[in-house]
Structures are given as structure tokens and as C-alpha cells.
Design an enzyme around this catalytic site. Structure first.
Site, PDB file in Angstrom:
ATOM      1  N   ASP A 241      -5.841  -3.741  -1.451  1.00  0.00           N
ATOM      2  CA  ASP A 241      -4.893  -2.963  -2.243  1.00  0.00           C
ATOM      3  C   ASP A 241      -4.144  -3.827  -3.265  1.00  0.00           C
ATOM      4  O   ASP A 241      -2.928  -3.829  -3.312  1.00  0.00           O
ATOM      5  CB  ASP A 241      -3.912  -2.300  -1.253  1.00  0.00           C
ATOM      6  CG  ASP A 241      -2.954  -1.345  -1.932  1.00  0.00           C
ATOM      7  OD1 ASP A 241      -3.371  -0.667  -2.880  1.00  0.00           O
ATOM      8  OD2 ASP A 241      -1.779  -1.283  -1.500  1.00  0.00           O
TER       9      ASP A 241
ATOM     10  N   GLU B 113      -5.686  -7.357   8.264  1.00  0.00           N
ATOM     11  CA  GLU B 113      -6.225  -6.040   8.604  1.00  0.00           C
ATOM     12  C   GLU B 113      -7.750  -5.971   8.574  1.00  0.00           C
ATOM     13  O   GLU B 113      -8.335  -5.089   7.926  1.00  0.00           O
ATOM     14  CB  GLU B 113      -5.627  -4.970   7.686  1.00  0.00           C
ATOM     15  CG  GLU B 113      -4.143  -4.787   7.873  1.00  0.00           C
ATOM     16  CD  GLU B 113      -3.593  -3.563   7.150  1.00  0.00           C
ATOM     17  OE1 GLU B 113      -4.334  -2.929   6.377  1.00  0.00           O
ATOM     18  OE2 GLU B 113      -2.407  -3.239   7.365  1.00  0.00           O
TER      19      GLU B 113
ATOM     20  N   TYR C 109       2.811   1.687   9.422  1.00  0.00           N
ATOM     21  CA  TYR C 109       3.464   2.465   8.366  1.00  0.00           C
ATOM     22  C   TYR C 109       3.864   3.832   8.891  1.00  0.00           C
ATOM     23  O   TYR C 109       3.443   4.858   8.365  1.00  0.00           O
ATOM     24  CB  TYR C 109       2.520   2.568   7.151  1.00  0.00           C
ATOM     25  CG  TYR C 109       2.461   1.267   6.377  1.00  0.00           C
ATOM     26  CD1 TYR C 109       3.379   1.012   5.363  1.00  0.00           C
ATOM     27  CD2 TYR C 109       1.528   0.288   6.682  1.00  0.00           C
ATOM     28  CE1 TYR C 109       3.353  -0.180   4.656  1.00  0.00           C
ATOM     29  CE2 TYR C 109       1.495  -0.915   5.986  1.00  0.00           C
ATOM     30  CZ  TYR C 109       2.411  -1.138   4.970  1.00  0.00           C
ATOM     31  OH  TYR C 109       2.400  -2.324   4.272  1.00  0.00           O
TER      32      TYR C 109
ATOM     33  N   GLU D 286       4.118  -6.076   8.506  1.00  0.00           N
ATOM     34  CA  GLU D 286       4.270  -5.175   7.354  1.00  0.00           C
ATOM     35  C   GLU D 286       4.904  -3.873   7.822  1.00  0.00           C
ATOM     36  O   GLU D 286       4.594  -3.393   8.923  1.00  0.00           O
ATOM     37  CB  GLU D 286       2.916  -4.810   6.710  1.00  0.00           C
ATOM     38  CG  GLU D 286       2.276  -5.889   5.882  1.00  0.00           C
ATOM     39  CD  GLU D 286       0.959  -5.436   5.230  1.00  0.00           C
ATOM     40  OE1 GLU D 286       0.810  -4.234   4.933  1.00  0.00           O
ATOM     41  OE2 GLU D 286       0.100  -6.299   5.024  1.00  0.00           O
TER      42      GLU D 286
HETATM   43  C1  BDP Z   1      -1.444  -2.574   4.263  1.00  0.00           C
HETATM   44  C2  BDP Z   1      -2.173  -3.701   3.544  1.00  0.00           C
HETATM   45  C3  BDP Z   1      -1.540  -4.006   2.178  1.00  0.00           C
HETATM   46  C4  BDP Z   1      -1.294  -2.728   1.420  1.00  0.00           C
HETATM   47  C5  BDP Z   1      -0.338  -1.851   2.233  1.00  0.00           C
HETATM   48  C6  BDP Z   1      -0.016  -0.524   1.537  1.00  0.00           C
HETATM   49  O1  BDP Z   1      -2.178  -4.866   4.332  1.00  0.00           O
HETATM   50  O2  BDP Z   1      -2.366  -4.881   1.451  1.00  0.00           O
HETATM   51  O3  BDP Z   1      -0.806  -2.932   0.135  1.00  0.00           O
HETATM   52  O4  BDP Z   1      -0.986  -1.543   3.443  1.00  0.00           O
HETATM   53  O5  BDP Z   1      -0.766   0.423   1.732  1.00  0.00           O
HETATM   54  O6  BDP Z   1      -2.288  -1.917   5.110  1.00  0.00           O
HETATM   55  O7  BDP Z   1       0.940  -0.481   0.803  1.00  0.00           O
END
Ligand code: BDP
Length: 588
Positions: free
Chosen positions: A207, A388, A441, A477
Site C-alpha cells: 500500500d 504482513e 484495524y 499498526e
Molecule cells: C496495513 C499495511 C500498511 C497499510 C495499512 C492501511 O501494513 O502498509 O498502509 O494497512 O491499510 O495492513 O492503511
């Protein structure tokens, strides 16, 4: 700044990691000293992208044999910078294939006439495959976009009285294949009713925009012909006394090399990350090397601004997501005491073929280059071998066992991890890591808008990982896409209020486990950054707490309050690497 002759300590013994390193030679950062000079090749280079159908015209016509301007039109291209966003030509922005760079330079006479001088051409990085010619002679090839490589060109420049003119030509190919890091695939579109003949696209599973070119400095430097090739420093702290061992790969010599050294140890227990024997909590960010116009091109003003923002924020750490950053970035981390999780460019390993033996051998090679480059930075406290990956695939188990074991052999002094988003029960690589780094997330990619679920889901995530592995955990993250200036109360997705509210829920969940076995939190992301164009991205990824222009969104203030609070509780906000740092210590 103390200085000693290399000979005085070159006799310390064999290179500590020499037996483990398959790579020949070191990759010391070029520094000026009484015995070394450097000459920067940064500035304007001549540039041409090979738009021919096969992308091979440059080789067929041997563009490296003569000045580039003689084989066709050229563009002015600044180095360092990515080539993509510099011109107004959209074809260049999306270009896949070979591009050609050229720079002419005049060398000082003492470099070409004194046969006791060794002249080296060093390229900070070239994304992603590079071939280098000097005065038309093929001197070097290198695979991998984020690490330096160099070649001794003495024999090419010390050839006669008029040899001071040098022409450096570098052909760079940004094509990603299943065995490059990161991997990618070229897809030919064969439906003649929709695509012209020979039409292809580059597909990737990561991404961020695949910026390319000479994105870091290119320079020439000299050493004496007998020179310090590599230095490996290992440090220890025992009852307030400091142990420092330095080992070189050659000697005795009269070469001077000054290496700033910091003292720190790293250890991991079942539930703690220890720096200098004290529990350390990562309160920091994930970054990208990204800015408008320059792309991933190294830039001092941007770097200093980013560090000022990190200090403002009270951050004590970052991860080099998702590739090694410029060496100057790590030097800043050493100076400012910002701790680094140093990640290799293994991102987007999602297909079974990404775990082939070819990929594994290349991955190990990249780890060798990364450890060789960064091993002496006190700021680096852990290696991350991937982000990931599809670690629930059967083949991923063996793959990560091998890559992690190899990395530990290269550097027994630091823990090793990879960053996972797999299910705790299915992850085949997690048994081999020292620290569980997990991305999630909640209320963003799942249960959109349901912020009230975050604490429950985060708690379950932590408990599951901990009860399975009994290893410390970093939330590596979490975050939410936020368009600066969008406001909505009660909060809705994409508004600044939603990003804040999501962070607040995560922080409650993190505080539950902080001090138990959760040893860190890294926000995704420090700043907005460019990605490929997709319907999910509005001019790039907008999960930054700062905009791409480095202005704060509302969440930045929230995070700032939290990080300084944690910093004050743990007393040493920026001290982990610096607390016992002997800057510019006597390594000559
Ligand atoms: C995570 C990835 C990261 C993405 C992020 C996203 O590690 O590179 O930019 O999600 O979706 O899964 O913002």
C-alpha cells in the site's frame, strides 16, 4: 573528538560476525577523515526512460558507450529523488522498465595520479535493479532497491595523465517480480478488444507507491589502498560500567575512520522489552519515506522537520515500514535517541510463490546487506524481516524459521520479529519471533463505524496472542483514514473526530495491558503518503496524524498528550539509545 590509529585496535581479533556473513566486505558510511575524501555526485543528472516496446533499446544501442545526449533527448533529473513526480509527463509517473541516468564529473588530480589512493563509487540506493558503467565499462550490478552498493573504480580512473574525466551511467529497472523484495507481477492484458497489443501492468500487494530511481545520494570517496573495510561494535552494560568491543576486518593500516558509537543492550523476556536492563515501552509511529515532488528522494529539510515533529509528539520510536530508510535517518535516530525497528522490504508476500527457495535466498541476502549496513547504530533495537506476510501458509513456517535464524546468526545481539496480521492460531511464523508485532484495524476495515467494539476486540487479540506464545506484544499498526478538514460530530469515518475517537478507544485497550505484556504502540501512520490509485485511496493513504505536508490533524494533539504522559511516567522519553551514548567516540 578522540582519534586513534586503526592499527592500535585492529589487532582486537577476527571479525565477530565474519563467519556468519556470506557477503564480502563491509559497507561503512563514507566519512571524511585525514585519510579519506568524498565528492558528492548529487545534483542534476541526465535522464532518459526507455519507452521502447521491449524497454531494451538502451542495451541494443549501447547508450552507456557515449554521453547519453548523443543517443537521443534527455531530461534533467535531480538526484536524490524519485523520477516519477518530477516531470509533467504522465507516462513517466507510471513507467515500468529501464531508465537511464548519467553524470559527468572531473576528479582531483591526486585521486587519479596517486596509486596509493583507492577510489570508490557508492550508490546509496537504486530502486530496484541497477547496472553501473564507468566510462562505458560495466562495473557493477545490484538487486534490491533500498540498500547501498559500491565498487572500487581505481583501475578505471588511474589509467594515464588525462584520466580525470569520469562518466557514470546507471540503468535502473523498477520492475517487481515474484522473487524481488517487495514482490510484484507483470500482467499482460491480452484481450485485444480492450487493450492495445503488448499492454501490461505492474501488480503489487503493498500500500505505497512504487517510487523509483536514484532516491539516495551517489558519491565518490577515497581510502588508502590498505584500508578499514568494516567495523563491528558490540556493547554491554554491567553494573553501571560500560563494555565496548570493536573488531575490524583488516589491519594494521593507517586509515582513519570515525564512528559515532552509542552504548546499549537489548533483551527480551516473556513479557518485557529491556533496553540497558530496563523495561522499555515503544510509544511511536510508523513512517514512510514519502513527500510530494521528491517521492522517496532523500531530503535533509524533510528529515529534520520529521524529527522535530517526532520530538514535539514525544515519540520515542519508529518502525522503518516497509523498507530500510536512508542511512542519514538512522544517524539522526542515534543523535536524538529515537529507537528503531529496522524493517527489510519484504512487504506484500501474499502468494505461495513468494515463499520459494529463490525468494528465501534473496531475502537472506537482503538481511545480510541490511545488518551489514545498520549493525553499528545504537538506535536499532530490533530487526523486522517482513510486514504482513501470508504467514498462515504452510510454506511460511519453514521460510520464516530460516530467515529469522539467519538474521539471528548475523546479529546475535538484537531480537528479530516480523509484523503479522494473521490469526494467532494460524500464524506459522510466530513461533520464531522474539516479540509479537501485530497490526489490527478494528472499526476501520471491520465493523465500520462501531468504535464501541474496539476495546473488546483489542483485548481478545492481546489475550489470544499472549496465552499462545508468552512473548511481549507490540501493537505495530492501528489507525483510521482521515481527510484533513473533514469534521463530523458525532464522529463518522474519514473525519478528524473519528480518527481521534478511534485512537481513544485503542488507547483504553492498550492501557489495560501496558505494564503487563504489551510493550509498545506504533500509530499508522506518521504522515499521509502516496499509494497506487484505487477506489479505496483518495490521492494516497490518509491515515497520517500529519498531512503529507507535515501539518497536524486533530489526532496529532491527542497522541502528543498521551506520548508525553507516558514519557514522563517512564522518565526517559528520548533516552533509550542516548542515555549512555558516547557520541563521536574514539573509533578511528
Ligand atoms: C496495513 C499495511 C500498511 C497499510 C495499512 C492501511 O501494513 O502498509 O498502509 O494497512 O491499510 O495492513 O492503511
Amino acid at each position: 573528538m578522540a582519534r586513534r590509529r586503526a592499527a592500535a585496535w585492529a589487532a582486537l581479533g577476527p571479525l565477530l560476525w565474519g563467519c556468519a556473513l556470506a557477503l564480502q566486505g563491509g559497507m561503512l558510511y563514507p566519512r571524511e577523515s585525514p585519510s579519506r575524501e568524498r565528492k558528492s555526485l548529487d545534483g542534476l543528472w541526465s535522464f532518459r526512460a526507455d519507452f521502447s516496446d521491449t524497454r531494451r533499446r538502451g542495451f541494443e544501442e549501447q547508450w552507456y558507450r557515449r554521453p547519453l545526449r548523443e543517443s537521443g533527448p534527455t531530461l534533467d533529473m535531480p538526484v536524490p529523488s524519485s523520477f516519477n513526480d518530477i516531470s509533467q509527463d504522465w507516462r513517466l509517473r507510471h513507467f515500468v522498465g529501464w531508465v537511464w541516468y548519467e553524470r559527468e564529473v572531473t576528479l582531483p588530480e591526486r585521486w587519479t595520479q596517486d596509486l596509493r589512493t583507492r577510489v570508490v563509487l557508492r550508490i546509496g540506493s537504486a530502486h530496484s535493479y541497477a547496472i553501473v558503467w564507468v566510462n562505458g565499462v560495466n562495473t557493477l550490478e545490484h538487486e534490491g532497491g533500498y540498500l547501498p552498493f559500491e565498487v572500487d573504480i581505481s583501475s578505471l580512473v588511474q589509467v594515464g595523465p588525462l584520466s580525470s574525466h569520469l562518466r557514470v551511467t546507471i540503468a535502473i529497472n523498477n520492475t517487481l517480480t515474484p522473487s524481488t523484495l517487495p514482490p510484484g507481477t507483470i500482467r499482460y492484458m491480452t484481450d485485444a478488444s480492450r487493450y492495445p497489443k503488448g499492454y501490461f501492468v505492474q501488480n503489487t500487494d503493498f500500500d505505497f507507491f512504487n517510487y523509483a530511481g536514484l532516491q539516495r545520494s551517489v558519491l565518490l570517496y577515497t581510502t588508502p589502498t590498505t584500508y578499514i573495510d568494516d567495523i563491528t561494535v558490540t556493547t554491554g552494560v554491567q553494573q553501571d560500567s560500560v563494555r565496548l568491543t570493536a573488531q575490524t576486518s583488516v589491519g594494521p593500516v593507517s586509515d582513519f575512520y570515525t564512528l559515532p558509537v552509542g552504548i546499549r543492550t537489548v533483551a527480551v523476556t516473556e513479557s518485557q522489552f529491556l533496553i540497558n536492563g530496563k523495561p522499555f515501552y515503544f510509544h511511536g509511529v510508523n513512517k514512510h519515506e514519502d513527500s510530494d515532488i521528491r517521492g522517496k528522494g532523500f531530503d535533509w529539510p524533510l528529515l529534520v522537520k520529521d524529527f522535530n515533529l517526532l520530538l514535539w509528539l514525544g515519540a520515542n520510536a519508529f518502525r522503518t515500514s516497509h523498507y530500510p530508510y536512508a542511512e542519514e535517518v538512522l544517524q539522526m535516530c542515534d543523535r536524538y535517541g529515537i529507537v528503531v525497528i529496522d524493517e527489510c522490504p519484504a512487504v506484500g508476500l501474499v502468494l505461495p510463490q513468494h515463499f520459494s527457495n529463490t525468494s528465501m535466498n534473496h531475502h537472506m541476502r537482503v538481511m545480510e546487506e541490511l545488518v551489514r549496513r545498520d549493525k553499528n547504530h545504537p538506535a536499532v533495537v530490533m530487526w523486522s524481516v517482513a510486514n504482513e506476510p501470508a504467514s498462515s501458509l504452510e510454506s511460511a513456517g519453514y521460510y520464516f524459521k530460516m530467515v529469522i535464524t539467519h538474521t539471528k546468526a548475523l546479529d546475535p545481539s538484537r531480537p528479530v520479529t516480523f509484523v503479522t496480521n494473521s490469526n494467532y492460531a494460524a500464524d506459522k511464523g510466530a513461533p520464531y519471533v522474539d516479540v509479537i508485532c501485530v497490526n489490527s484495524y478494528y472499526s476501520w476495515y471491520h465493523d465500520y463505524g462501531h468504535l464501541e467494539l474496539i476495546q473488546l476486540q483489542l483485548g481478545t487479540q492481546f489475550e489470544n496472542w499472549y496465552k499462545t506464545y508468552h512473548k511481549p506484544i507490540i501493537q505495530s499498526e492501528y489507525g483510521a483514514e482521515t481527510i484533513v478538514g473533514f469534521h463530523q460530530d458525532p464522529p463518522l469515518m474519514f473525519s478528524e473526530e473519528y480518527q481521534k475517537a478511534l485512537l481513544e478507544q485503542y488507547h483504553l485497550g492498550l492501557d489495560e495491558k501496558r505494564g503487563k505484556y504489551v510493550v509498545g504502540e506504533l500509530i499508522w501512520n506518521f504522515a499521509d503518503f502516496m499509494t497506487n490509485q484505487t477506489p479505496q485511496r483518495v490521492l494516497g493513504n490518509k491515515k497520517g496524524i500529519f498531512t503529507r505536508q507535515r501539518q497536524p490533524k486533530a489526532a496529532a494533539f491527542l497522541l502528543r498528550e498521551r506520548y508525553w504522559k507516558i514519557a514522563n511516567e517512564t522518565r526517559y522519553p528520548h533516552s533509550a539509545a542516548k542515555s549512555q551514548c558516547l557520541e563521536n567516540s574514539p573509533f578511528t
